[in-house]
Design a protein around this motif. Structure first.
Motif, mmCIF file in Angstrom:
data_model
loop_
_atom_site.group_PDB
_atom_site.id
_atom_site.type_symbol
_atom_site.label_atom_id
_atom_site.label_comp_id
_atom_site.label_asym_id
_atom_site.label_seq_id
_atom_site.Cartn_x
_atom_site.Cartn_y
_atom_site.Cartn_z
ATOM 1 N N THR A 23 65.602 -70.269 -10.781
ATOM 2 C CA THR A 23 65.762 -69.931 -12.195
ATOM 3 C C THR A 23 65.113 -68.583 -12.477
ATOM 4 O OG1 THR A 23 65.625 -70.871 -14.438
ATOM 5 C CG2 THR A 23 63.640 -71.025 -13.070
ATOM 6 N N ASN A 24 65.096 -68.165 -13.733
ATOM 7 C CA ASN A 24 64.473 -66.903 -14.125
ATOM 8 C C ASN A 24 63.012 -67.146 -14.482
ATOM 9 O OD1 ASN A 24 67.008 -65.056 -14.412
ATOM 10 N ND2 ASN A 24 67.543 -66.950 -15.452
ATOM 11 N N VAL A 25 62.125 -66.292 -13.991
ATOM 12 C CA VAL A 25 60.687 -66.470 -14.184
ATOM 13 C C VAL A 25 60.108 -65.250 -14.897
ATOM 14 C CG1 VAL A 25 58.469 -66.885 -13.076
ATOM 15 C CG2 VAL A 25 60.550 -67.875 -12.089
ATOM 16 N N TYR A 26 59.409 -65.513 -16.005
ATOM 17 C CA TYR A 26 58.797 -64.452 -16.797
ATOM 18 C C TYR A 26 57.298 -64.711 -16.957
ATOM 19 C CZ TYR A 26 63.388 -62.725 -18.247
ATOM 20 O OH TYR A 26 64.651 -62.183 -18.262
ATOM 21 N N ILE A 27 56.537 -63.636 -16.935
ATOM 22 C CA ILE A 27 55.110 -63.699 -17.239
ATOM 23 C C ILE A 27 54.855 -62.849 -18.475
ATOM 24 C CG2 ILE A 27 52.766 -63.221 -16.444
ATOM 25 C CD1 ILE A 27 53.733 -63.454 -13.581
ATOM 26 N N SER A 28 54.161 -63.421 -19.459
ATOM 27 C CA SER A 28 53.807 -62.693 -20.680
ATOM 28 C C SER A 28 52.292 -62.743 -20.877
ATOM 29 C CB SER A 28 54.477 -63.318 -21.909
ATOM 30 O OG SER A 28 55.868 -63.137 -21.880
ATOM 31 N N PRO A 29 51.716 -61.684 -21.413
ATOM 32 C CA PRO A 29 50.283 -61.715 -21.718
ATOM 33 C C PRO A 29 50.018 -62.383 -23.065
ATOM 34 C CG PRO A 29 51.174 -59.555 -22.248
ATOM 35 C CD PRO A 29 52.314 -60.359 -21.671
ATOM 36 N N ILE A 30 48.910 -63.107 -23.159
ATOM 37 C CA ILE A 30 48.444 -63.524 -24.487
ATOM 38 C C ILE A 30 48.093 -62.261 -25.240
ATOM 39 C CG2 ILE A 30 46.690 -64.775 -25.802
ATOM 40 C CD1 ILE A 30 46.427 -66.683 -23.465
ATOM 41 N N GLU A 53 46.611 -55.518 -15.349
ATOM 42 C CA GLU A 53 46.114 -56.576 -14.462
ATOM 43 C C GLU A 53 47.249 -57.467 -13.971
ATOM 44 O OE1 GLU A 53 43.020 -60.397 -14.466
ATOM 45 O OE2 GLU A 53 42.933 -58.930 -16.111
ATOM 46 N N ILE A 54 48.194 -57.743 -14.856
ATOM 47 C CA ILE A 54 49.336 -58.570 -14.458
ATOM 48 C C ILE A 54 50.190 -57.844 -13.428
ATOM 49 C CG2 ILE A 54 51.390 -59.789 -15.260
ATOM 50 C CD1 ILE A 54 50.075 -60.038 -18.000
ATOM 51 N N VAL A 55 50.469 -56.568 -13.684
ATOM 52 C CA VAL A 55 51.287 -55.786 -12.750
ATOM 53 C C VAL A 55 50.623 -55.692 -11.390
ATOM 54 C CG1 VAL A 55 52.307 -53.529 -12.288
ATOM 55 C CG2 VAL A 55 52.383 -54.468 -14.603
ATOM 56 N N GLU A 56 49.317 -55.430 -11.366
ATOM 57 C CA GLU A 56 48.605 -55.319 -10.092
ATOM 58 C C GLU A 56 48.630 -56.645 -9.337
ATOM 59 O OE1 GLU A 56 47.543 -52.574 -8.646
ATOM 60 O OE2 GLU A 56 48.327 -51.477 -10.371
ATOM 61 N N PHE A 57 48.519 -57.754 -10.069
ATOM 62 C CA PHE A 57 48.590 -59.076 -9.437
ATOM 63 C C PHE A 57 49.977 -59.301 -8.835
ATOM 64 C CE2 PHE A 57 49.320 -63.644 -9.350
ATOM 65 C CZ PHE A 57 48.150 -64.114 -8.775
ATOM 66 N N MET A 58 51.002 -58.918 -9.572
ATOM 67 C CA MET A 58 52.365 -59.055 -9.074
ATOM 68 C C MET A 58 52.574 -58.211 -7.817
ATOM 69 S SD MET A 58 54.421 -59.000 -12.734
ATOM 70 C CE MET A 58 56.064 -59.032 -12.005
ATOM 71 N N LYS A 59 52.028 -56.997 -7.817
ATOM 72 C CA LYS A 59 52.151 -56.117 -6.655
ATOM 73 C C LYS A 59 51.410 -56.690 -5.447
ATOM 74 C CE LYS A 59 51.181 -51.791 -7.503
ATOM 75 N NZ LYS A 59 50.480 -50.654 -8.145
ATOM 76 N N ASP A 60 50.189 -57.126 -5.680
ATOM 77 C CA ASP A 60 49.364 -57.648 -4.585
ATOM 78 C C ASP A 60 49.987 -58.879 -3.937
ATOM 79 O OD1 ASP A 60 47.537 -55.657 -5.074
ATOM 80 O OD2 ASP A 60 46.136 -56.933 -6.189
ATOM 81 N N ASN A 61 50.703 -59.666 -4.740
ATOM 82 C CA ASN A 61 51.255 -60.929 -4.248
ATOM 83 C C ASN A 61 52.756 -60.878 -3.998
ATOM 84 O OD1 ASN A 61 48.972 -63.123 -4.395
ATOM 85 N ND2 ASN A 61 48.716 -61.832 -6.215
ATOM 86 N N LYS A 62 53.307 -59.651 -4.036
ATOM 87 C CA LYS A 62 54.725 -59.450 -3.717
ATOM 88 C C LYS A 62 55.605 -60.455 -4.458
ATOM 89 C CE LYS A 62 53.381 -56.331 -0.765
ATOM 90 N NZ LYS A 62 51.937 -56.402 -1.050
ATOM 91 N N MET A 63 55.442 -60.489 -5.782
ATOM 92 C CA MET A 63 56.128 -61.490 -6.602
ATOM 93 C C MET A 63 57.543 -61.032 -6.948
ATOM 94 S SD MET A 63 52.883 -62.778 -8.914
ATOM 95 C CE MET A 63 53.707 -64.223 -9.587
ATOM 96 N N ASN A 64 58.411 -61.082 -5.932
ATOM 97 C CA ASN A 64 59.815 -60.723 -6.123
ATOM 98 C C ASN A 64 60.503 -61.731 -7.045
ATOM 99 O OD1 ASN A 64 60.049 -58.435 -4.209
ATOM 100 N ND2 ASN A 64 59.499 -59.989 -2.703
ATOM 101 N N GLY A 65 61.422 -61.245 -7.855
ATOM 102 C CA GLY A 65 62.182 -62.125 -8.731
ATOM 103 C C GLY A 65 61.428 -62.591 -9.960
ATOM 104 N N VAL A 66 60.257 -62.014 -10.214
ATOM 105 C CA VAL A 66 59.442 -62.370 -11.387
ATOM 106 C C VAL A 66 59.415 -61.178 -12.333
ATOM 107 C CG1 VAL A 66 57.140 -63.033 -12.198
ATOM 108 C CG2 VAL A 66 58.046 -63.982 -10.053
ATOM 109 N N THR A 67 59.548 -61.435 -13.625
ATOM 110 C CA THR A 67 59.631 -60.364 -14.622
ATOM 111 C C THR A 67 58.423 -60.372 -15.551
ATOM 112 O OG1 THR A 67 62.055 -60.508 -14.612
ATOM 113 C CG2 THR A 67 61.041 -59.404 -16.498
ATOM 114 N N LEU A 68 57.783 -59.221 -15.693
ATOM 115 C CA LEU A 68 56.757 -59.057 -16.725
ATOM 116 C C LEU A 68 57.453 -58.831 -18.049
ATOM 117 C CD1 LEU A 68 53.867 -58.507 -17.818
ATOM 118 C CD2 LEU A 68 54.229 -56.107 -17.188
#
Length: 223
Positions: free
Chosen positions: A177-184, A192-207
């Motif tokens: 399915t489609n996966v999104y991350i949003s900040p409170i 911080e979210i972008v760096e976490f996504m980069k560090d963990n190679k979170m392909n297919g996930v959208t900020l």
């Protein structure tokens, strides 16, 4: 005759999700079974909130009168409304409409995911620890998500981010399915979210940034 408690109905842009930035007509229903720490529609959940009772026919006619094709059913928690399946089935009969259900992840979506004719798109939250509601999540819902649905994680810090990765990996969410991350809003730096996504190679996930909170005042109603 089934009547629904509607606290708001309006046209705006979708502030989040796959149709972010597109026009939509919103139907906001009263009441919620959760009390998230960061809830931005808490007013709609109060017992004494003012609402309008509307039938399926009245809701459908209002939607058609707007000439807007994207429809977002939101809350509160719309799936708490008695007869919601009947309403959604009626709306999906109209092939000109694209129906989105925003739900908080604490109620089974199975019967709604079973609608095959012009199926509604489900945008489902998974509430993390910062919400204080994670124990209310129905993880069985992950079994009913489809390619055109969405899982949304609202994060407030590093603990939330770690849990997001755990859940995505455990249920292979980015492949089904489609996966999104949003900040409170105001709680975590998006860097911080972008760096976490980069560090963990979170392909297919959208900020995702909530557009309506950027365009208007964060607590403005009717947008």
């Amino acid at each position: 005759m089934t009547q629904y408690k509607v606290v708001e109905k309006f046209i705006s842009i979708n502030g989040e999700g796959r149709l972010s930035g597109q026009l939509a007509v919103f139907i906001r229903f009263a009441g919620c079974n959760l009390k998230c720490s960061y809830c931005d529609t808490r007013w709609a959940n109060e017992k004494d909130v003012i609402y309008e009772l509307m039938t399926t026919k009245e809701i459908y006619e209002y939607i058609k009168s707007t000439q807007i094709q994207n429809v977002t059913l939101t809350g509160g928690e719309p799936l708490l409304q008695e007869g919601m399946l009947k309403l959604i089935e009626k709306l999906t009969e109209d092939k000109e409409l694209s129906i989105e259900i925003e739900t908080n992840g604490s109620i089974s979506i199975k019967e709604f995911a079973d609608i095959r004719k012009n199926p509604p798109k489900i945008t489902m939250d998974y509430k993390l620890s910062s919400s204080n509601m994670e124990d209310k999540m129905v993880v069985d819902n992950f079994n009913y998500l489809r390619r055109y649905d969405t899982v949304k994680f609202v994060v407030g810090g590093s603990e939330d981010l770690q849990k997001v990765k755990y859940i995505i990996d455990k249920y292979d969410l980015s492949k089904i399915t489609n996966v999104y991350i949003s900040p409170i809003f105001g709680e975590i730096n998006t860097v911080e979210i972008v760096e976490f996504m980069k560090d963990n190679k979170m392909n297919g996930v959208t900020l995702q940034i909530q557009l309506h909170k950027v365009i208007w005042e964060p607590d403005k109603k009717g947008v």
